[in-house]
Design a protein around this motif. Structure first.
Motif, PDB file in Angstrom:
ATOM      1  N   ILE A 141      45.530 -30.374  49.835  1.00 15.00           N
ATOM      2  CA  ILE A 141      45.492 -28.721  48.367  1.00 15.00           C
ATOM      3  C   ILE A 141      44.603 -27.355  49.005  1.00 15.00           C
ATOM      4  O   ILE A 141      43.401 -27.967  49.256  1.00 15.00           O
ATOM      5  CB  ILE A 141      45.348 -29.454  46.914  1.00 15.00           C
ATOM      6  N   SER A 142      44.462 -26.211  48.502  1.00 14.97           N
ATOM      7  CA  SER A 142      43.989 -25.184  49.186  1.00 14.97           C
ATOM      8  C   SER A 142      42.833 -25.143  48.328  1.00 14.97           C
ATOM      9  O   SER A 142      42.255 -25.434  47.130  1.00 14.97           O
ATOM     10  CB  SER A 142      44.388 -23.935  49.338  1.00 14.97           C
ATOM     11  N   ASN A 143      41.542 -24.913  48.874  1.00  7.68           N
ATOM     12  CA  ASN A 143      40.409 -24.671  48.718  1.00  7.68           C
ATOM     13  C   ASN A 143      39.428 -23.247  48.109  1.00  7.68           C
ATOM     14  O   ASN A 143      38.183 -22.880  48.777  1.00  7.68           O
ATOM     15  CB  ASN A 143      39.082 -25.459  48.804  1.00  7.68           C
ATOM     16  N   VAL A 144      40.386 -21.963  48.474  1.00  5.89           N
ATOM     17  CA  VAL A 144      39.883 -21.124  48.723  1.00  5.89           C
ATOM     18  C   VAL A 144      38.490 -20.486  48.166  1.00  5.89           C
ATOM     19  O   VAL A 144      37.727 -20.272  48.237  1.00  5.89           O
ATOM     20  CB  VAL A 144      40.643 -19.541  48.406  1.00  5.89           C
ATOM     21  N   GLN A 145      38.550 -21.065  46.694  1.00  2.85           N
ATOM     22  CA  GLN A 145      37.985 -20.518  46.021  1.00  2.85           C
ATOM     23  C   GLN A 145      36.633 -21.436  46.046  1.00  2.85           C
ATOM     24  O   GLN A 145      35.531 -20.377  45.666  1.00  2.85           O
ATOM     25  CB  GLN A 145      38.862 -20.838  44.064  1.00  2.85           C
ATOM     26  N   GLU A 146      36.696 -22.418  46.020  1.00  2.00           N
ATOM     27  CA  GLU A 146      35.236 -22.549  46.434  1.00  2.00           C
ATOM     28  C   GLU A 146      35.036 -22.561  47.871  1.00  2.00           C
ATOM     29  O   GLU A 146      33.459 -22.051  48.259  1.00  2.00           O
ATOM     30  CB  GLU A 146      35.570 -24.708  46.607  1.00  2.00           C
ATOM     31  N   MET A 147      35.957 -22.108  49.327  1.00  2.00           N
ATOM     32  CA  MET A 147      34.861 -21.966  50.254  1.00  2.00           C
ATOM     33  C   MET A 147      35.072 -20.514  50.401  1.00  2.00           C
ATOM     34  O   MET A 147      34.114 -20.329  51.455  1.00  2.00           O
ATOM     35  CB  MET A 147      35.798 -22.805  51.672  1.00  2.00           C
ATOM     36  N   GLY A 148      36.072 -19.854  49.956  1.00  2.00           N
ATOM     37  CA  GLY A 148      35.665 -17.945  50.783  1.00  2.00           C
ATOM     38  C   GLY A 148      37.333 -18.598  51.191  1.00  2.00           C
ATOM     39  O   GLY A 148      37.319 -19.197  52.465  1.00  2.00           O
ATOM     40  N   GLU A 149      38.204 -17.219  51.891  1.00  3.09           N
ATOM     41  CA  GLU A 149      39.396 -17.276  52.129  1.00  3.09           C
ATOM     42  C   GLU A 149      39.105 -17.056  53.709  1.00  3.09           C
ATOM     43  O   GLU A 149      39.740 -18.013  54.300  1.00  3.09           O
ATOM     44  CB  GLU A 149      39.624 -16.019  51.557  1.00  3.09           C
ATOM     45  N   THR A 150      37.688 -16.676  53.868  1.00  5.06           N
ATOM     46  CA  THR A 150      38.000 -16.755  56.038  1.00  5.06           C
ATOM     47  C   THR A 150      37.492 -18.089  56.402  1.00  5.06           C
ATOM     48  O   THR A 150      38.423 -18.606  57.027  1.00  5.06           O
ATOM     49  CB  THR A 150      36.897 -16.178  56.531  1.00  5.06           C
ATOM     50  N   ALA A 151      36.797 -18.742  55.736  1.00  4.09           N
ATOM     51  CA  ALA A 151      36.692 -20.662  55.436  1.00  4.09           C
ATOM     52  C   ALA A 151      37.808 -21.009  55.769  1.00  4.09           C
ATOM     53  O   ALA A 151      37.949 -21.588  56.610  1.00  4.09           O
ATOM     54  CB  ALA A 151      35.232 -20.885  54.799  1.00  4.09           C
ATOM     55  N   PHE A 152      37.926 -20.916  55.016  1.00  5.58           N
ATOM     56  CA  PHE A 152      39.681 -21.685  54.115  1.00  5.58           C
ATOM     57  C   PHE A 152      40.516 -21.221  55.423  1.00  5.58           C
ATOM     58  O   PHE A 152      41.273 -22.326  56.120  1.00  5.58           O
ATOM     59  CB  PHE A 152      39.991 -20.991  53.160  1.00  5.58           C
ATOM     60  N   ALA A 155      39.898 -23.282  58.470  1.00  7.78           N
ATOM     61  CA  ALA A 155      39.910 -25.142  58.036  1.00  7.78           C
ATOM     62  C   ALA A 155      41.160 -25.362  58.656  1.00  7.78           C
ATOM     63  O   ALA A 155      41.405 -26.017  58.767  1.00  7.78           O
ATOM     64  CB  ALA A 155      38.708 -25.228  57.149  1.00  7.78           C
ATOM     65  N   LEU A 156      41.693 -24.511  58.069  1.00  8.09           N
ATOM     66  CA  LEU A 156      43.636 -23.848  57.861  1.00  8.09           C
ATOM     67  C   LEU A 156      44.206 -24.240  59.089  1.00  8.09           C
ATOM     68  O   LEU A 156      45.241 -25.400  59.348  1.00  8.09           O
ATOM     69  CB  LEU A 156      44.450 -23.201  57.355  1.00  8.09           C
ATOM     70  N   LYS A 157      43.842 -23.086  60.088  1.00  9.78           N
ATOM     71  CA  LYS A 157      43.629 -23.571  61.128  1.00  9.78           C
ATOM     72  C   LYS A 157      43.446 -24.978  62.333  1.00  9.78           C
ATOM     73  O   LYS A 157      44.161 -24.956  62.676  1.00  9.78           O
ATOM     74  CB  LYS A 157      43.645 -22.208  62.249  1.00  9.78           C
ATOM     75  N   LYS A 158      42.562 -25.297  61.939  1.00 12.30           N
ATOM     76  CA  LYS A 158      42.161 -26.501  62.472  1.00 12.30           C
ATOM     77  C   LYS A 158      42.859 -27.957  62.336  1.00 12.30           C
ATOM     78  O   LYS A 158      43.436 -28.232  63.117  1.00 12.30           O
ATOM     79  CB  LYS A 158      40.379 -26.361  62.651  1.00 12.30           C
ATOM     80  N   GLN A 159      43.582 -27.726  60.594  1.00 12.04           N
ATOM     81  CA  GLN A 159      43.934 -28.762  60.391  1.00 12.04           C
ATOM     82  C   GLN A 159      45.510 -28.782  60.428  1.00 12.04           C
ATOM     83  O   GLN A 159      46.538 -29.652  61.265  1.00 12.04           O
ATOM     84  CB  GLN A 159      44.189 -28.550  58.585  1.00 12.04           C
ATOM     85  N   LEU A 160      45.984 -27.401  61.212  1.00 11.49           N
ATOM     86  CA  LEU A 160      47.349 -27.708  61.652  1.00 11.49           C
ATOM     87  C   LEU A 160      47.404 -28.049  63.120  1.00 11.49           C
ATOM     88  O   LEU A 160      48.251 -28.762  63.516  1.00 11.49           O
ATOM     89  CB  LEU A 160      48.052 -26.086  61.525  1.00 11.49           C
ATOM     90  N   ASP A 161      46.566 -27.682  63.777  1.00  8.35           N
ATOM     91  CA  ASP A 161      46.312 -27.648  64.815  1.00  8.35           C
ATOM     92  C   ASP A 161      46.438 -29.458  64.994  1.00  8.35           C
ATOM     93  O   ASP A 161      47.050 -29.877  66.461  1.00  8.35           O
ATOM     94  CB  ASP A 161      44.893 -27.306  66.016  1.00  8.35           C
ATOM     95  N   GLN A 162      45.670 -30.580  64.129  1.00 12.87           N
ATOM     96  CA  GLN A 162      45.682 -31.819  64.119  1.00 12.87           C
ATOM     97  C   GLN A 162      47.045 -32.144  63.632  1.00 12.87           C
ATOM     98  O   GLN A 162      46.954 -33.432  63.075  1.00 12.87           O
ATOM     99  CB  GLN A 162      44.242 -31.878  63.312  1.00 12.87           C
ATOM    100  N   GLY A 163      47.488 -31.990  63.142  1.00 17.67           N
ATOM    101  CA  GLY A 163      49.217 -32.182  62.618  1.00 17.67           C
ATOM    102  C   GLY A 163      49.229 -32.161  60.716  1.00 17.67           C
ATOM    103  O   GLY A 163      50.116 -32.668  60.501  1.00 17.67           O
ATOM    104  N   LEU A 164      48.566 -31.442  60.505  1.00 13.32           N
ATOM    105  CA  LEU A 164      49.255 -30.638  58.532  1.00 13.32           C
ATOM    106  C   LEU A 164      50.688 -30.490  58.517  1.00 13.32           C
ATOM    107  O   LEU A 164      50.676 -29.422  59.511  1.00 13.32           O
ATOM    108  CB  LEU A 164      47.597 -29.341  57.805  1.00 13.32           C
TER     109      LEU A 164
END
Length: 319
Positions: A141-152, A155-164
């Protein structure tokens, strides 16, 4: 009166996620159709014992690692080679077995990828199970509100690379323009990875923004009268009534929360694993555990009959 037949069904799984289908042999009703192996639960027999016996008789293997999953009721009409009947299917994952697969009834076997079915026709009662099997064990579940758009997005790109493979975008703080901009970036990132994205919002919003699915909060779930077309549909549930509504609408899956205390709601008492498992017993749709989930909780969730775990923080802060 249509008779009820209880059936134990084996979903033999390889470590890479492929599962076994078998064709119905000649001489049986629906001959030539594909199904998960299994058979009738005899009087005085537990579903687990029937599963082992049928696997030995049909497949020549003995299940060694069994995990109960969902149940499914289906009404079969009468055909030229089979009478009308209602079946209650008890599905089990079989992750390990002894012996070599043998077509003891002259059936054919086919190992299938959850997202790439290549045999047909499939028995009608089995089709929704294949859709459920296409759901991965982690629902982020996304967490832009807490992390900020750039950091999220990083992190999404990294998780996609790991198989999300499954993502819910839940950012109610954004106005429509900001949500549209963020959605475009997320969907563009996910597309090459075949990661399905669901918008926490209305079906109309999800379709307009180009999402593959919609995730309904409990209020939208209870107001819904028909499952939206052309979308993967999940819903957030917090009690038995909401789970039954999700099942009655034949949604693709549900979340049940909170299982454990969470960072966002530390004062809320979680259901606990025992209650969580009790609430899943007998359900016909897959369910994810939500609330305080960490990687080590996945095995516990699966043992309770869940499809997996959902998380808003663990996925991103471990990235």
């Amino acid at each position: 009166m249509t008779k009820l037949v209880q059936v134990a069904v084996a979903i033999l799984m390889k470590p890479d996620g492929e599962y076994l289908l078998a064709s119905r042999p000649n001489g049986k009703g629906w001959a030539g159709w594909w199904e998960f192996p299994g058979g009738k639960i005899e009087s005085g027999e537990t579903p687990e014992h029937a599963l082992i016996r049928e696997s030995q008789e049909e497949l020549g293997v003995t299940p060694m690692q069994i995990q109960p999953w969902i149940k499914r009721r289906y009404d079969y009409p009468a055909t030229h080679d089979a009478e009308a009947k209602t079946v209650l299917l008890h599905f089990f994952f079989v992750h390990a077995w002894q012996g070599e697969l043998t077509a003891r009834e002259g059936q054919q076997f086919a190992w299938q990828h959850p997202r790439k079915l290549n045999v047909s026709p499939v028995l009608p009662a089995n089709a929704p199970i294949m859709q459920a099997l296409s759901l991965p064990p982690i629902y982020a579940i996304s967490n832009v509100q807490e992390m900020g758009e750039t950091a999220f997005l990083r992190a999404l790109k990294k998780q996609l690379d790991q198989g999300l493979q499954l993502l819910q975008v839940r950012e109610s703080q954004l106005d429509s323009a900001a949500l549209a901009t963020l959605s475009e970036q997320i969907l563009e990132l996910c597309a090459p990875y075949d990661c399905r994205s669901l918008l926490n919002g209305t079906p109309e919003q999800a379709l307009q923004l180009g999402y593959q699915g919609v995730h309904l909060n409990s209020q939208r779930l209870l107001a819904l009268t028909q499952k939206p077309d052309h979308l993967l549909v999940g819903a957030s549930c917090h009690d038995a009534e909401q789970l039954q509504q999700a099942q009655a609408l034949q949604l693709d899956f549900a979340l049940l929360s909170p299982v454990l205390p969470t960072q966002s709601h530390p004062e809320a008492t979680g259901l606990g694993w025992e209650k969580f498992g009790e609430m899943l017993n007998g359900l016909e749709i897959p369910v994810y555990a939500l609330g305080g989930m960490q990687p080590e909780h996945l095995a516990q969730a699966l043992s309770c009959g869940a499809r997996g775990i959902a998380t808003q923080r663990m996925a991103w802060f471990s990235a």
